[in-house]
Design a protein around this motif. Structure first.
Motif, PDB file in Angstrom:
ATOM      1  N   TRP A   1       0.815  -1.219   0.000  1.00 23.43           N
ATOM      2  CA  TRP A   1       0.000   0.000   0.000  1.00 23.43           C
ATOM      3  C   TRP A   1       0.840   1.256   0.000  1.00 23.43           C
ATOM      4  O   TRP A   1       0.485   2.246  -0.625  1.00 23.43           O
ATOM      5  CB  TRP A   1      -0.968  -0.001   1.186  1.00 23.43           C
ATOM      6  N   PHE A   2       1.968   1.240   0.698  1.00 20.85           N
ATOM      7  CA  PHE A   2       2.832   2.432   0.720  1.00 20.85           C
ATOM      8  C   PHE A   2       3.352   2.729  -0.682  1.00 20.85           C
ATOM      9  O   PHE A   2       3.411   3.878  -1.102  1.00 20.85           O
ATOM     10  CB  PHE A   2       3.998   2.226   1.684  1.00 20.85           C
TER      11      PHE A   2
ATOM     12  N   LEU B   1     -10.184   2.578  -1.409  1.00 20.95           N
ATOM     13  CA  LEU B   1     -10.161   3.800  -0.596  1.00 20.95           C
ATOM     14  C   LEU B   1     -10.232   5.025  -1.477  1.00 20.95           C
ATOM     15  O   LEU B   1     -10.307   4.938  -2.688  1.00 20.95           O
ATOM     16  CB  LEU B   1      -8.873   3.915   0.231  1.00 20.95           C
ATOM     17  N   GLY B   2     -10.154   6.166  -0.834  1.00 24.23           N
ATOM     18  CA  GLY B   2     -10.019   7.405  -1.591  1.00 24.23           C
ATOM     19  C   GLY B   2     -11.302   8.200  -1.694  1.00 24.23           C
ATOM     20  O   GLY B   2     -11.293   9.285  -2.237  1.00 24.23           O
ATOM     21  N   TYR B   3     -12.406   7.671  -1.167  1.00 22.17           N
ATOM     22  CA  TYR B   3     -13.663   8.423  -1.267  1.00 22.17           C
ATOM     23  C   TYR B   3     -13.614   9.706  -0.441  1.00 22.17           C
ATOM     24  O   TYR B   3     -14.391  10.615  -0.676  1.00 22.17           O
ATOM     25  CB  TYR B   3     -14.835   7.559  -0.802  1.00 22.17           C
TER      26      TYR B   3
ATOM     27  N   HIS C   1     -10.691  11.434   0.040  1.00 23.20           N
ATOM     28  CA  HIS C   1      -9.396  12.065  -0.203  1.00 23.20           C
ATOM     29  C   HIS C   1      -9.567  13.577  -0.373  1.00 23.20           C
ATOM     30  O   HIS C   1     -10.294  14.017  -1.250  1.00 23.20           O
ATOM     31  CB  HIS C   1      -8.764  11.458  -1.450  1.00 23.20           C
TER      32      HIS C   1
ATOM     33  N   PRO D   1      -0.008  14.176  -8.615  1.00 24.00           N
ATOM     34  CA  PRO D   1      -0.383  15.392  -7.887  1.00 24.00           C
ATOM     35  C   PRO D   1       0.703  16.019  -7.016  1.00 24.00           C
ATOM     36  O   PRO D   1       0.748  17.228  -6.892  1.00 24.00           O
ATOM     37  CB  PRO D   1      -1.551  14.934  -7.019  1.00 24.00           C
TER      38      PRO D   1
ATOM     39  N   ARG E   1      -1.383   0.043  -8.765  1.00 22.99           N
ATOM     40  CA  ARG E   1      -2.371   0.965  -9.329  1.00 22.99           C
ATOM     41  C   ARG E   1      -2.608   2.069  -8.313  1.00 22.99           C
ATOM     42  O   ARG E   1      -2.138   1.995  -7.178  1.00 22.99           O
ATOM     43  CB  ARG E   1      -3.658   0.233  -9.714  1.00 22.99           C
TER      44      ARG E   1
ATOM     45  N   MET F   1       0.965   9.355  -6.054  1.00 24.94           N
ATOM     46  CA  MET F   1       1.253  10.780  -5.867  1.00 24.94           C
ATOM     47  C   MET F   1       2.436  11.260  -6.705  1.00 24.94           C
ATOM     48  O   MET F   1       2.515  12.427  -7.053  1.00 24.94           O
ATOM     49  CB  MET F   1       1.530  11.059  -4.385  1.00 24.94           C
TER      50      MET F   1
ATOM     51  N   LYS G   1       4.263  14.605   4.978  1.00 24.97           N
ATOM     52  CA  LYS G   1       3.548  13.339   4.848  1.00 24.97           C
ATOM     53  C   LYS G   1       3.063  12.879   6.202  1.00 24.97           C
ATOM     54  O   LYS G   1       3.774  12.985   7.190  1.00 24.97           O
ATOM     55  CB  LYS G   1       4.464  12.286   4.236  1.00 24.97           C
TER      56      LYS G   1
ATOM     57  N   ASP H   1      -7.754   8.234   4.135  1.00 27.15           N
ATOM     58  CA  ASP H   1      -7.781   8.880   2.831  1.00 27.15           C
ATOM     59  C   ASP H   1      -7.081  10.235   2.823  1.00 27.15           C
ATOM     60  O   ASP H   1      -6.600  10.672   1.778  1.00 27.15           O
ATOM     61  CB  ASP H   1      -9.240   9.075   2.384  1.00 27.15           C
TER      62      ASP H   1
ATOM     63  N   GLU I   1       0.695   4.153  -2.823  1.00 29.72           N
ATOM     64  CA  GLU I   1       0.437   5.557  -2.503  1.00 29.72           C
ATOM     65  C   GLU I   1       1.486   6.458  -3.142  1.00 29.72           C
ATOM     66  O   GLU I   1       1.159   7.501  -3.722  1.00 29.72           O
ATOM     67  CB  GLU I   1       0.424   5.741  -0.985  1.00 29.72           C
TER      68      GLU I   1
ATOM     69  N   PHE J   1      -4.415   3.514   8.140  1.00 26.80           N
ATOM     70  CA  PHE J   1      -4.096   3.070   6.776  1.00 26.80           C
ATOM     71  C   PHE J   1      -3.444   1.688   6.813  1.00 26.80           C
ATOM     72  O   PHE J   1      -3.836   0.771   6.083  1.00 26.80           O
ATOM     73  CB  PHE J   1      -3.140   4.104   6.172  1.00 26.80           C
TER      74      PHE J   1
ATOM     75  N   ILE K   1      -4.200   4.425  -5.501  1.00 28.15           N
ATOM     76  CA  ILE K   1      -4.919   3.989  -4.304  1.00 28.15           C
ATOM     77  C   ILE K   1      -5.845   5.081  -3.773  1.00 28.15           C
ATOM     78  O   ILE K   1      -6.976   4.789  -3.393  1.00 28.15           O
ATOM     79  CB  ILE K   1      -3.934   3.486  -3.231  1.00 28.15           C
ATOM     80  N   LEU K   2      -5.397   6.324  -3.745  1.00 33.37           N
ATOM     81  CA  LEU K   2      -6.251   7.390  -3.203  1.00 33.37           C
ATOM     82  C   LEU K   2      -6.993   8.142  -4.302  1.00 33.37           C
ATOM     83  O   LEU K   2      -8.161   8.467  -4.156  1.00 33.37           O
ATOM     84  CB  LEU K   2      -5.416   8.368  -2.358  1.00 33.37           C
ATOM     85  N   CYS K   3      -6.314   8.424  -5.413  1.00 30.67           N
ATOM     86  CA  CYS K   3      -6.981   9.093  -6.527  1.00 30.67           C
ATOM     87  C   CYS K   3      -7.736   8.048  -7.351  1.00 30.67           C
ATOM     88  O   CYS K   3      -7.417   6.872  -7.303  1.00 30.67           O
ATOM     89  CB  CYS K   3      -5.958   9.794  -7.412  1.00 30.67           C
TER      90      CYS K   3
ATOM     91  N   SER L   1      -4.918  -2.298   5.829  1.00 31.07           N
ATOM     92  CA  SER L   1      -4.271  -3.138   4.816  1.00 31.07           C
ATOM     93  C   SER L   1      -4.231  -4.602   5.239  1.00 31.07           C
ATOM     94  O   SER L   1      -4.092  -5.488   4.397  1.00 31.07           O
ATOM     95  CB  SER L   1      -2.858  -2.628   4.534  1.00 31.07           C
TER      96      SER L   1
ATOM     97  N   LYS M   1      -1.151  17.866  -0.245  1.00 33.95           N
ATOM     98  CA  LYS M   1      -1.005  18.935  -1.234  1.00 33.95           C
ATOM     99  C   LYS M   1      -1.348  20.294  -0.613  1.00 33.95           C
ATOM    100  O   LYS M   1      -0.665  21.290  -0.856  1.00 33.95           O
ATOM    101  CB  LYS M   1      -1.931  18.648  -2.423  1.00 33.95           C
TER     102      LYS M   1
END
Lengths: 166, 372
Positions: free
Chosen positions: A108-109, B42-44, B46, A140, A128, A116, B332, B371, A112, B338, A130-132, B342, B51
């Motif tokens: 997962w790291f 996940l990510g809903y 975010h 991003p 693939r 990004m 970060k 997220d 991520e 998180f 994970i957050l977007c 997993s 950023k």
């Protein structure tokens, strides 16, 4: 083990793998990307090092000219020592071996950091976003990122240089 | 998800589902009722936390950290300010340290109470939830009395805290602890030793210690697997080295070490330990000026820092890279929920769908933090 001893052990086992970098802090060491998977395996399995916990992977963009970096914070539950490994990637073609099968959280790291920064972890079985969303464009957290104007008909807000977020 | 054979089917749980504790989608592959694979999406939620942090000054990051782990916002603040102070080498006044510990531990109790109550709800016990929320409310009242906010505090600033404690806070807090301690045995009678609850949680979703470490699981989930690891004890920050408290670990009281019951039980024991710390801190708290060490302008030196602290969910780490300007180059957040999420796939295989809900609840995740 102290940080200097850990660094010396790695250097002894893999001569030439430790790179000199003046800008790094107390617990950081820069390693060559090519041998990373072997070094990581050694660091995890060697009984004197025994880094069994991968605390965190942080992607860092060092600026327009500079490289991208993956920074791995490793910790040993058994010996209670820690180290931070920095690996630099070429900006045009950032890739490094995946350590997903060594430390399971690496899965997962790495996803991520890929999401990004677009750093490709070779050998990752399921790399693939994970957050977007899967069809998001661009990376991003890179400094040269320019967001897409709209996403499926939704207007994406822009950052203004001076005033922050619009 | 690949090829689906014979009796297998794919079931979507979420994104809008009361048992997913937020906006999370689980794609569950089942054979009849038996789960063979769980894939979390996940990510809903975010919100580009990292950023945003590259576009606001260091002071302005604090409210954003509140919104990551909204159930333990004090601990989110705490982690950030500790990391910043390490980077800038600021020494905060004694009183500030004590206030932070008091607030952090109160928030830990509040967060654990919600986790325990909601866990009861997940496996079908409604009443304990109401008891625990009733007591959590009193903690939130104390936060409101101190800084005006009940959920998102923006209370801890780099170098200090936003408001000093009200004059009678120590007494109010002690009164609360006197009231609260006997309540813990009430929770135990209501929920912990309930036969149905034990049947639902003991021996279910066993997480062995080596798997937990490999998956980076931390906090009560790791301790539930019998590993004695607590950042407050092992890498002390702030003034945690001054307090006398134990680190409870799972013992497999009703089943195997590392099962859902152990993770639940460790949280319950931790609440008691937090009360212990609170009593010591309230006794020793010195006088002082809480604003004295707050820098006028935050400009950390060039460099980077990684600092982890113990939030109610585990190791909450902040990685901050500074280039000497008032805005971070990179920030970060290493979120404990998180990593806990997993491991869900690994420990859910072979259990029934209803057990997956019990396992997910026992991991105590907060989607806001996953997220970011």
């Amino acid at each position: 083990m102290t940080f200097a001893e850990i660094k010396a052990t790695i250097e002894k086992q893999y001569p030439g793998s430790v790179l000199e970098n003046e800008g790094l802090g107390d617990h950081q060491v820069e390693l060559k990307g090519e041998q990373w998977i072997e070094i990581a395996t050694y660091m995890k399995t060697d009984p004197t090092l025994c880094f069994d916990q991968l605390e965190c992977i942080t992607g860092v963009d060092t600026g327009e000219e500079g490289p991208l970096q993956s920074r791995y914070n490793l910790h040993s539950m058994e010996h209670r020592h820690k180290i931070e490994v920095v690996i630099c990637h070429d900006r045009k073609n950032p890739k490094v071996a995946s350590i997903e099968q060594l430390w399971r959280i690496g899965d997962w790291f790495e996803r991520e950091t890929y999401d990004m920064f677009g750093i490709v972890y070779e050998g990752h079985r399921d790399l693939r976003r994970i957050l977007c969303p899967d069809d998001w464009e661009g990376w991003p957290l890179r400094k040269d990122y320019e967001g897409q104007e709209s996403y499926h008909g939704i207007i994406v807000p822009k950052i203004k240089e001076e005033e922050g977020w619009e | 998800m690949g090829i689906v054979h014979g009796d297998q089917m794919i079931l979507n749980i979420g994104p809008q589902h009361p048992s997913t504790h937020g906006v999370l989608r689980l794609e569950v592959k089942t054979d009849g009722e038996i789960v063979s694979e769980v894939k979390p999406y996940l990510g809903y939620l975010h919100r580009c936390f990292e950023k945003h942090c590259e576009n606001v000054t260091y002071e302005q990051v604090v409210p954003y950290t509140d919104r990551c782990d909204y159930l333990a916002a004090m601990n989110s603040n705490f982690g950030y300010v500790v990391a910043m102070e390490e980077l800038m080498e600021i020494k905060v006044p004694e009183r500030v340290d004590y206030i932070r510990v008091i607030m952090g531990e109160l928030n830990r109790v509040a967060s654990h109470l919600l986790a325990l109550g909601v866990y009861g709800l997940d496996v079908g016990a409604f009443t304990p939830f109401l008891y625990m929320l009733r007591d959590r409310e009193r903690i939130l009242d104390m936060f409101e009395y101190t800084c005006g906010a009940r959920l998102l505090y923006n209370y801890m600033w780099v170098g200090g805290v936003s408001h000093d404690l009200p004059k009678d806070f120590v007494q109010i807090c002690l009164d609360f602890l006197d009231y609260f301690e006997p309540q813990i045995s009430e929770y135990n009678e209501l929920l912990t030793y309930n036969k149905i609850f034990i049947e639902r949680t003991a021996d279910v979703g066993v997480l062995p210690a080596d798997v937990a470490v490999s998956f980076g699981v931390t906090g009560p989930n790791l301790r539930g697997s019998g590993v004695k690891w607590d950042v407050r004890k092992d890498e002390p920050y702030s003034i945690y080295d001054r307090f006398d408290f134990d680190v409870p670990t799972g013992t497999g009281e009703f089943g195997t070490v590392g099962d859902c019951f152990d993770r639940y039980w460790v949280r319950m024991l931790e609440v008691k330990e937090s009360v212990k710390i609170l009593r010591q801190a309230l006794k020793d708290i010195p006088d002082g000026d809480v604003h004295q060490a707050i820098p006028k302008k935050i400009r950390p030196p060039k460099g980077s820092v990684y600092r982890r602290t113990e939030s109610p969910r585990g190791d909450l780490g902040y990685y901050i890279v500074s280039d000497g300007t008032p805005v971070a180059t990179r920030l970060k957040m290493r979120s404990p929920a998180f990593t806990a999420l997993s491991v869900l796939d690994e420990i859910s295989r072979g259990w029934m769908i209803s057990d997956v809900i019990a396992i997910l609840g026992s991991l105590d995740i907060v989607l806001g933090e996953i997220d970011r």
